[in-house]
Design an enzyme around this catalytic site. Structure first.
Site, PDB file in Angstrom:
ATOM      1  N   HIS A 133       0.830  -1.207   0.000  1.00  0.00           N
ATOM      2  CA  HIS A 133       0.000   0.000   0.000  1.00  0.00           C
ATOM      3  C   HIS A 133       0.862   1.254   0.000  1.00  0.00           C
ATOM      4  O   HIS A 133       0.584   2.220  -0.696  1.00  0.00           O
ATOM      5  CB  HIS A 133      -0.934   0.014   1.216  1.00  0.00           C
ATOM      6  N   LYS A 180     -10.269  -7.632   7.803  1.00  0.00           N
ATOM      7  CA  LYS A 180     -11.008  -7.891   9.036  1.00  0.00           C
ATOM      8  C   LYS A 180     -10.825  -6.697   9.952  1.00  0.00           C
ATOM      9  O   LYS A 180      -9.805  -6.022   9.906  1.00  0.00           O
ATOM     10  CB  LYS A 180     -10.515  -9.174   9.707  1.00  0.00           C
TER      11      LYS A 180
HETATM   12  S1  SF4 Z   1      -6.289 -15.664  13.958  1.00  0.00           S
HETATM   13 FE1  SF4 Z   1      -4.772 -14.622  15.226  1.00  0.00          FE
HETATM   14  S2  SF4 Z   1      -2.834 -14.819  14.157  1.00  0.00           S
HETATM   15 FE2  SF4 Z   1      -4.485 -15.257  12.700  1.00  0.00          FE
HETATM   16  S3  SF4 Z   1      -4.929 -13.280  11.683  1.00  0.00           S
HETATM   17 FE3  SF4 Z   1      -6.310 -13.486  13.441  1.00  0.00          FE
HETATM   18  S4  SF4 Z   1      -5.253 -12.415  15.114  1.00  0.00           S
HETATM   19 FE4  SF4 Z   1      -3.735 -12.852  13.524  1.00  0.00          FE
END
Ligand code: SF4
Lengths: 185, 280
Positions: free
Chosen positions: A37, A102
């Site tokens: 980015h 996310k």
């Molecule tokens: S599950 Fe845990 S290690 Fe995997 S992306 Fe999510 S926060 Fe990061």
């Protein structure tokens, strides 16, 4: 009900999607995270072309694990999106229509999404082995030196996603949590 | 004096790096299943199903359960009657991480300097915690730590007057602010007491304990349960889309502290809480 969506993500498709929708996505998407980015926005600031045509495309915030022989990709779940927030509005202004990641986004990103009519999807964080199964091919586009952070074009089939923020700025993190709390009353 | 060659340490760490990333431990799988029964959000239930399915794929295909295979945090409990031979211990540990991350197809996520940010391309150096204990064995624990959840962790120097209520408030605040970012359902490690750095170490150490095992002190065991309950009343839910299952377990570790202080560290971990251990 799950909606099936294909890329490129045209404005008609964007307008169909509402916060909270479950989506199965098929088509080409581009990977980019922090370091990529930074470079993309530096190119824009210098008035140069991006390494791919971003118009109506989707960027997936992911840094996959290395692929084993014969596999297109390793584990490939989403990374946390807010780190891309400082760069995102500039890419949206250039025609980017969708982002997959996310977690929360900044107000500036949401405003720019409304202005440019774009969608923010969540992939299931941590479900990286399962996500990898939806990736059918992967091709290096730019920044090989960045390793896991290089830009790749992926062809995905039925990638399960959830619309978090739609083009009107509705946010399913707030809506979903509200709905859950009301269901307890 | 028992002699242990560094090669054995390298070999063990290499294997633990891979195993930790491929195989989700039973205590977490069990909690997934328990909460799937209790979860009332439909989407929440679906997400728990997906996470269970994900752990099966990872296990069967020897594939990392999460793409963030973390920074390798290595704990060594070294018996004081052990003599390490054949080379430098720290190099041997890093060699184990290098081999594990390369041969195990794990992601290299470490930069050599926090500001120039050049990737070391082999996931070294590891974060190493040594402890000297009685005996003639070495216990090695490898706990790869993802940074989606690490970034949501916090430390605060509370006032003694803040008491247990202050501790609870800080833990809940931290989880609430993290929201969807650390891939809920999460696991929370809390370190209370010691000094500034000791509390952070305790919080990290708390994450090594199985989530179905409570603190040995009944007071803290109860606090762990209360916190789990209260976190799961926040409504954040799987992935932050609303629901019961925000947290799968809270582990607390404590240590003596100064008359003027009450340090509290909250180390957030995700459902991909990974740690594997071996004794040599
Ligand atoms: S599950 Fe845990 S290690 Fe995997 S992306 Fe999510 S926060 Fe990061």
């Amino acid at each position: 009900m799950q909606k099936r969506i294909t890329t490129p993500l045209t404005i008609e498709k964007v307008e169909e999607l509402k916060a909270g929708d479950s989506v199965l996505l098929t088509g080409y998407i581009y990977t980019a995270r922090d370091a990529a980015h930074k470079r993309l926005v530096e190119l824009l600031e210098k008035g140069e072309d991006l390494p791919f045509d971003i118009e109506n495309q989707i960027i997936y915030y992911v840094g996959p694990t290395p692929a084993k022989e014969g596999m297109p990709i390793g584990s490939a779940g989403p990374t946390t999106s807010y780190r891309m927030d400082p760069y995102t509005p500039k890419l949206l202004d250039k025609g980017l229509k969708g982002m997959i990641g996310k977690g929360k986004r900044s107000d500036e990103v949401v405003e720019s999404m409304k202005k440019n009519k774009a969608i923010y999807f969540a992939a299931i964080g941590g479900a990286a082995a399962l996500t990898a199964k939806c990736v059918k091919s992967s091709e290096l586009i730019a920044y090989e030196d960045l390793g896991a952070e290089a830009i790749r074009r992926l062809y995905v089939e039925d990638l399960p996603l959830i619309v978090v923020i739609d083009s009107n700025g509705n946010n399913y993190y707030s809506i979903g949590q509200e709905e859950y709390k009301n269901s307890l009353k | 004096m028992r002699e242990i060659h560094v090669n054995q340490i390298t070999e063990t760490i290499k294997q633990l790096c891979m195993d930790a990333n491929y195989y989700l431990s039973e205590d977490i799988k069990n909690r997934f299943n328990e909460y799937k029964e209790k979860e009332t959000s439909k989407l929440g239930k679906e997400i728990l199903d997906i996470l269970i399915e994900n752990s099966k794929i990872a296990e069967n295909e020897k594939m990392p359960m999460c793409q963030d295979t973390g920074m390798a945090v290595v704990f060594l409990e070294i018996g004081q009657d052990v003599h390490i031979t054949g080379g430098n211990l720290e190099d041997a540990i890093n060699e184990g991480v290098r081999q594990g991350y390369t041969e195990g197809y794990l992601r290299k996520s470490v930069v050599r300097d926090p500001l120039d940010r050049i990737n070391t391309k082999d996931n070294t150096p590891a974060i190493i915690h040594y402890q000297i204990v009685p005996g003639d064995k070495i216990k090695i624990t490898v706990a790869p730590k993802g940074f989606g959840s690490e970034n949501m962790s916090k430390l605060k120097m509370l006032k003694p007057a803040d008491g247990v209520e202050g501790v609870k408030r800080f833990v809940l605040e931290t989880v609430k602010e993290a929201g969807p970012n650390p891939c809920p359902p999460i696991i929370v490690g809390v370190g209370i007491g010691g000094t500034f750095e000791k509390s952070a170490y305790l919080a990290k150490k708390a994450l090594l304990r199985k989530i179905d095992k409570r603190n040995e002190n009944p007071f803290y065991a109860k606090l762990e349960e209360e916190l789990l309950d209260e976190i799961n009343k926040l409504g954040i839910g799987p992935q932050g889309f609303g629901g019961l299952t925000t947290c799968l377990g809270v582990n607390i570790e404590v240590f003596a502290t100064h008359i003027a202080g009450l340090p509290v560290a909250v180390n957030i971990n995700c459902h991909a809480t990974r740690h594997k251990e071996a004794i040599i």
